[in-house]
Design a protein around this motif. Structure first.
Motif, mmCIF file in Angstrom:
data_model
loop_
_atom_site.group_PDB
_atom_site.id
_atom_site.type_symbol
_atom_site.label_atom_id
_atom_site.label_comp_id
_atom_site.label_asym_id
_atom_site.label_seq_id
_atom_site.Cartn_x
_atom_site.Cartn_y
_atom_site.Cartn_z
ATOM 1 N N VAL A 243 -14.877 -23.627 90.220
ATOM 2 C CA VAL A 243 -14.568 -25.056 90.219
ATOM 3 C C VAL A 243 -15.879 -25.818 90.384
ATOM 4 O O VAL A 243 -16.740 -25.420 91.160
ATOM 5 N N ALA A 244 -16.016 -26.912 89.643
ATOM 6 C CA ALA A 244 -17.168 -27.800 89.811
ATOM 7 C C ALA A 244 -16.669 -29.220 89.958
ATOM 8 O O ALA A 244 -15.773 -29.656 89.230
ATOM 9 N N ASN A 245 -17.236 -29.953 90.910
ATOM 10 C CA ASN A 245 -16.870 -31.356 91.105
ATOM 11 C C ASN A 245 -18.083 -32.240 90.847
ATOM 12 O O ASN A 245 -19.169 -31.999 91.383
ATOM 13 N N VAL A 246 -17.867 -33.282 90.032
ATOM 14 C CA VAL A 246 -18.934 -34.233 89.707
ATOM 15 C C VAL A 246 -18.412 -35.638 89.972
ATOM 16 O O VAL A 246 -17.715 -36.217 89.150
ATOM 17 N N SER A 247 -18.731 -36.188 91.129
ATOM 18 C CA SER A 247 -18.238 -37.511 91.512
ATOM 19 C C SER A 247 -19.234 -38.593 91.106
ATOM 20 O O SER A 247 -19.807 -39.295 91.943
ATOM 21 N N PHE A 248 -19.433 -38.719 89.795
ATOM 22 C CA PHE A 248 -20.337 -39.720 89.235
ATOM 23 C C PHE A 248 -19.604 -40.481 88.136
ATOM 24 O O PHE A 248 -18.692 -39.953 87.496
ATOM 25 N N VAL A 249 -20.016 -41.722 87.904
ATOM 26 C CA VAL A 249 -19.342 -42.558 86.905
ATOM 27 C C VAL A 249 -20.122 -42.571 85.595
ATOM 28 O O VAL A 249 -21.320 -42.322 85.567
ATOM 29 N N GLY A 250 -19.405 -42.835 84.506
ATOM 30 C CA GLY A 250 -20.049 -43.024 83.221
ATOM 31 C C GLY A 250 -20.453 -41.759 82.504
ATOM 32 O O GLY A 250 -21.304 -41.792 81.608
ATOM 33 N N ILE A 251 -19.847 -40.620 82.862
ATOM 34 C CA ILE A 251 -20.270 -39.362 82.241
ATOM 35 C C ILE A 251 -19.207 -38.756 81.335
ATOM 36 O O ILE A 251 -19.496 -37.804 80.602
ATOM 37 N N ALA A 252 -17.991 -39.304 81.340
ATOM 38 C CA ALA A 252 -16.900 -38.691 80.574
ATOM 39 C C ALA A 252 -17.118 -38.785 79.067
ATOM 40 O O ALA A 252 -16.521 -38.020 78.307
ATOM 41 N N GLY A 253 -17.975 -39.711 78.628
ATOM 42 C CA GLY A 253 -18.246 -39.835 77.211
ATOM 43 C C GLY A 253 -19.466 -39.069 76.747
ATOM 44 O O GLY A 253 -19.803 -39.093 75.560
ATOM 45 N N SER A 254 -20.125 -38.371 77.648
ATOM 46 C CA SER A 254 -21.349 -37.646 77.298
ATOM 47 C C SER A 254 -21.034 -36.348 76.562
ATOM 48 O O SER A 254 -20.277 -35.511 77.054
ATOM 49 N N SER A 255 -21.638 -36.157 75.398
ATOM 50 C CA SER A 255 -21.467 -34.905 74.649
ATOM 51 C C SER A 255 -22.042 -33.732 75.424
ATOM 52 O O SER A 255 -21.502 -32.623 75.395
ATOM 53 N N ALA A 256 -23.155 -33.957 76.129
ATOM 54 C CA ALA A 256 -23.778 -32.885 76.898
ATOM 55 C C ALA A 256 -22.885 -32.435 78.046
ATOM 56 O O ALA A 256 -22.732 -31.235 78.293
ATOM 57 N N VAL A 257 -22.294 -33.383 78.765
ATOM 58 C CA VAL A 257 -21.411 -33.038 79.880
ATOM 59 C C VAL A 257 -20.146 -32.355 79.354
ATOM 60 O O VAL A 257 -19.641 -31.404 79.957
ATOM 61 N N LYS A 258 -19.618 -32.820 78.213
ATOM 62 C CA LYS A 258 -18.469 -32.153 77.601
ATOM 63 C C LYS A 258 -18.809 -30.710 77.245
ATOM 64 O O LYS A 258 -18.024 -29.787 77.492
ATOM 65 N N SER A 259 -19.971 -30.511 76.630
ATOM 66 C CA SER A 259 -20.371 -29.168 76.222
ATOM 67 C C SER A 259 -20.498 -28.243 77.425
ATOM 68 O O SER A 259 -20.013 -27.107 77.413
ATOM 69 N N ALA A 260 -21.158 -28.732 78.488
ATOM 70 C CA ALA A 260 -21.321 -27.917 79.689
ATOM 71 C C ALA A 260 -19.972 -27.611 80.331
ATOM 72 O O ALA A 260 -19.737 -26.504 80.826
ATOM 73 N N SER A 261 -19.064 -28.587 80.323
ATOM 74 C CA SER A 261 -17.737 -28.382 80.906
ATOM 75 C C SER A 261 -16.932 -27.373 80.099
ATOM 76 O O SER A 261 -16.222 -26.535 80.666
ATOM 77 N N ASN A 262 -17.033 -27.437 78.778
ATOM 78 C CA ASN A 262 -16.381 -26.428 77.938
ATOM 79 C C ASN A 262 -16.975 -25.052 78.176
ATOM 80 O O ASN A 262 -16.267 -24.037 78.159
ATOM 81 N N TYR A 263 -18.280 -25.017 78.407
ATOM 82 C CA TYR A 263 -18.949 -23.747 78.714
ATOM 83 C C TYR A 263 -18.381 -23.156 79.998
ATOM 84 O O TYR A 263 -18.047 -21.961 80.061
ATOM 85 N N MET A 264 -18.210 -23.991 81.035
ATOM 86 C CA MET A 264 -17.646 -23.503 82.292
ATOM 87 C C MET A 264 -16.195 -23.087 82.103
ATOM 88 O O MET A 264 -15.748 -22.087 82.683
ATOM 89 N N LYS A 265 -15.464 -23.831 81.284
ATOM 90 C CA LYS A 265 -14.060 -23.493 81.027
ATOM 91 C C LYS A 265 -13.959 -22.131 80.347
ATOM 92 O O LYS A 265 -13.031 -21.351 80.609
ATOM 93 N N SER A 266 -14.920 -21.821 79.469
ATOM 94 C CA SER A 266 -14.914 -20.524 78.791
ATOM 95 C C SER A 266 -15.179 -19.379 79.753
ATOM 96 O O SER A 266 -14.885 -18.224 79.448
ATOM 97 N N LYS A 267 -15.737 -19.698 80.931
ATOM 98 C CA LYS A 267 -15.989 -18.694 81.966
ATOM 99 C C LYS A 267 -14.839 -18.608 82.966
ATOM 100 O O LYS A 267 -14.942 -17.911 83.980
ATOM 101 N N GLY A 268 -13.738 -19.340 82.716
ATOM 102 C CA GLY A 268 -12.598 -19.311 83.629
ATOM 103 C C GLY A 268 -12.633 -20.388 84.683
ATOM 104 O O GLY A 268 -11.864 -20.340 85.651
#
Length: 595
Positions: A243-268
């Motif tokens: 589990v990772a928690n990121v309590s910051f604003v303005g990041i949900a539209g970032s392609s980089a943050v999406k990519s990293a989150s998908n990467y973590m999702k692929s690891k379970g």
């Protein structure tokens, strides 16, 4: 079994005596990053699967750039020389078919409203049914990464929860808390339970991995960038956090943050992000890469400060959350910054109760068991509803995995059949599954040349690795159960300029694009690229792990999906040998550590 009533009576009394007069100033002094602010001298890009390091270097060098790989992912931070316009470079690279995206490295700030000096009760614990969930699990065996301002590891309610983390901003191991926000977030998610001290985190037996992603600006406020957040998520995934928690604003539209989150999702794993505290519709397109959390109060109403929008996945208590602070005491805080770790802690409880569940299964049960608030079904204010720890853990424990025998479907959208190609060829694949697609492999003439684990599934195929003439392209999609579905064959005409080499005594050049030396976790996409003076079409490559042959093929690219969960913890050696038609050979190896 925990006696929740006695536990909280003890905790409240102790905390009130210790810190009744404590008032923190961070919330009032923090300045939000302006929407147009971004890092000077660097941008973010991600290569399509199959693009070699040499080809990627050529792309960024054309703009005077130098790239840095982000963990074991395909994302890159590109440092630019002074005087170049970051916006101009991004605009040009975003049009390159070899890349998934290019974006500015924008500055963001923490998602916290001003903190409340009133030491209230831990109302949110009972509201979400945490004590009932604790009868089954308290999060043992799960690591929650807190990407924030750092964590005060000396806090008595956190010190037993800490595992080694990392300071992404400064590239060192100093994870001390610069601004106090991270310590409060960490305590919300996983302050120790049943230790007769202070407060109780939602997953009080889970481990906390502090990852500092911020710097202090001239005004003393803590700020982060898309790059530090994406790097932190990737670090957490590579080092075993679920589990990772990121309590910051303005990041949900970032392609980089999406990519990293998908990467973590692929690891379970799952990534939780706060919705923001602007009390507006943030107007962000929803995405399945992460879970966006809005805030509720003790009456199950939207917190006055909470942002909303179609991107909200879930709601959780975020008003007056009693938690740890950087002064080694306790105080109540407001903000979606604290709603997000409440939800993250519930996911940790579910994973601890059923470690076998996939990230998709945990996410689905989390949504299905939420208390539906507002409009029926998913709505822009509460998402699927307010998180319910008791119901979520119960559903996880009772979940019976059905045997999935339905194979995914795959089709190659580009290039078109019978088209003529040369050089680097962009390949786009559509893939669907009844549960979820785990990865897509691209095969050229029977050899797996690249693997992509996140939609949209796209590749950059170096056609120089195939002989001139017709080449057969097939995409194979896999689900988590191992079912595979192949696309129809798309045949294309390879027409590259060739040169003759009368006497070949030069060995091929071979490189392991992924993984790089360091920690690996879960399924690792091993990627190999090779070139030769006589042309890549005549190369034969073989891939071994600890001396055991795992894959082989022809051409300049080779890919293999390595399930490290089946390996012993410790160091492993990945080796590849490339041999040309004349018999010249070269070998490259990389040592990695399986967590």
């Amino acid at each position: 079994m925990i006696n929740a009533s006695n536990l909280f009576s003890l905790r409240q009394t102790a905390a009130a005596l210790a810190v009744a007069s404590l008032v923190l100033s961070f919330g009032a002094s923090a300045q939000a990053a302006q929407p147009g602010e971004f890092a000077r001298g660097r941008i973010l890009i991600e290569a399509r699967a199959g693009l070699s390091d040499a080809e990627l270097d050529d792309l960024v060098k054309a703009h005077g750039g130098k790239r840095r790989k982000v963990g074991q992912s395909r994302m890159q931070i590109v440092d630019l020389p002074p005087g170049l316009s970051e916006e101009d470079v991004v605009a040009k690279l975003a049009r390159r078919p070899e890349l998934k995206f290019a974006e500015l490295d924008r500055k963001v700030t923490v998602a916290m409203a001003v903190n409340d000096p009133y030491i209230g009760s831990a109302w949110h614990i009972g509201k979400i049914g945490a004590p009932t969930a604790w009868d089954s699990t308290q999060g043992s065996g799960i690591t929650i990464a807190v990407l924030d301002t750092g964590v005060n590891v000396a806090h008595p309610d956190l010190k037993d929860r800490i595992v080694p983390g990392f300071n992404v901003q400064d590239n060192n191991t100093d994870t001390s808390d610069l601004c106090g926000h991270g310590t409060a977030v960490a305590g919300t998610a996983a302050a120790s339970t049943n230790n007769a001290l202070g407060v109780a985190g939602i997953a009080g037996a889970a481990k906390i991995m502090p990852i500092r992603i911020v710097f202090k600006d001239a005004a003393g406020a803590c700020q982060a960038y898309f790059s530090t957040i994406a790097s932190g998520i990737t670090y957490a995934a590579d080092h075993g956090a679920r589990v990772a928690n990121v309590s910051f604003v303005g990041i949900a539209g970032s392609s980089a943050v999406k990519s990293a989150s998908n990467y973590m999702k692929s690891k379970g794993g799952l990534v939780f992000i706060s919705a923001g505290n602007n009390n507006v519709d943030e107007n962000v397109v929803p995405d399945t890469a992460f879970i966006i959390v809005s805030s509720t109060d003790s009456y199950d109403a939207k917190s006055s400060f909470s942002s909303w929008g179609s991107f909200v996945s879930l709601a959780a208590p975020g008003t007056g959350i009693w938690t740890t602070n950087n002064a080694l005491g306790y105080s109540a805080w407001n903000g979606t910054s604290f709603a997000s770790p409440v939800a993250a802690g519930v996911a940790g409880l579910m994973m601890a109760s059923r470690p076998d569940l996939s990230s998709a299964q945990v996410e689905s049960l989390l949504f299905k068991t939420a208390v539906d608030l507002g409009a029926a079904g998913r709505d822009p204010v509460f998402g699927y509803g307010r998180v319910n720890a008791a119901a979520a853990v119960s559903a996880a424990r009772a979940f019976v995995s059905t045997v999935d025998t339905t194979a995914p479907t795959a089709s190659i959208a580009a290039p078109l059949g019978s088209s003529t190609v040369s050089g680097s060829v962009p390949v786009s694949v559509n893939a669907l599954d009844n549960v979820g697609v785990a990865r897509v492999e691209l095969k050229v003439n029977g050899t797996v040349v690249a693997t992509d684990s996140a939609a949209p599934y796209s590749f950059s195929w170096n056609s120089a690795g195939s002989p001139n003439g017709m080449a057969a392209l097939v995409a194979v999609a896999y689900d988590a159960a191992g079912n595979a579905g192949a696309s129809s064959t798309v045949s294309v005409n390879v027409a590259n300029v060739t040169t003759s080499v009368p006497s070949d005594t030069i060995a091929p050049s071979v490189n392991i694009t992924n993984p790089v030396a360091g920690a690996v976790n879960g399924t690792v996409a091993v990627s190999v690229s090779a070139t030769d003076n006589a042309g890549a079409a005549g190369i034969r490559t073989s891939l071994s792990i600890d001396g055991v042959l795992k894959a082989s093929g022809s051409g300049g690219s080779l890919s293999y999906s390595w399930n490290t969960k089946k390996e012993r913890a410790g160091t492993h050696t990945v080796s590849v040998t490339a041999r040309d038609a004349a018999g010249n050979a070269s070998t490259k190896s990389v040592a990695v550590t399986v967590n």
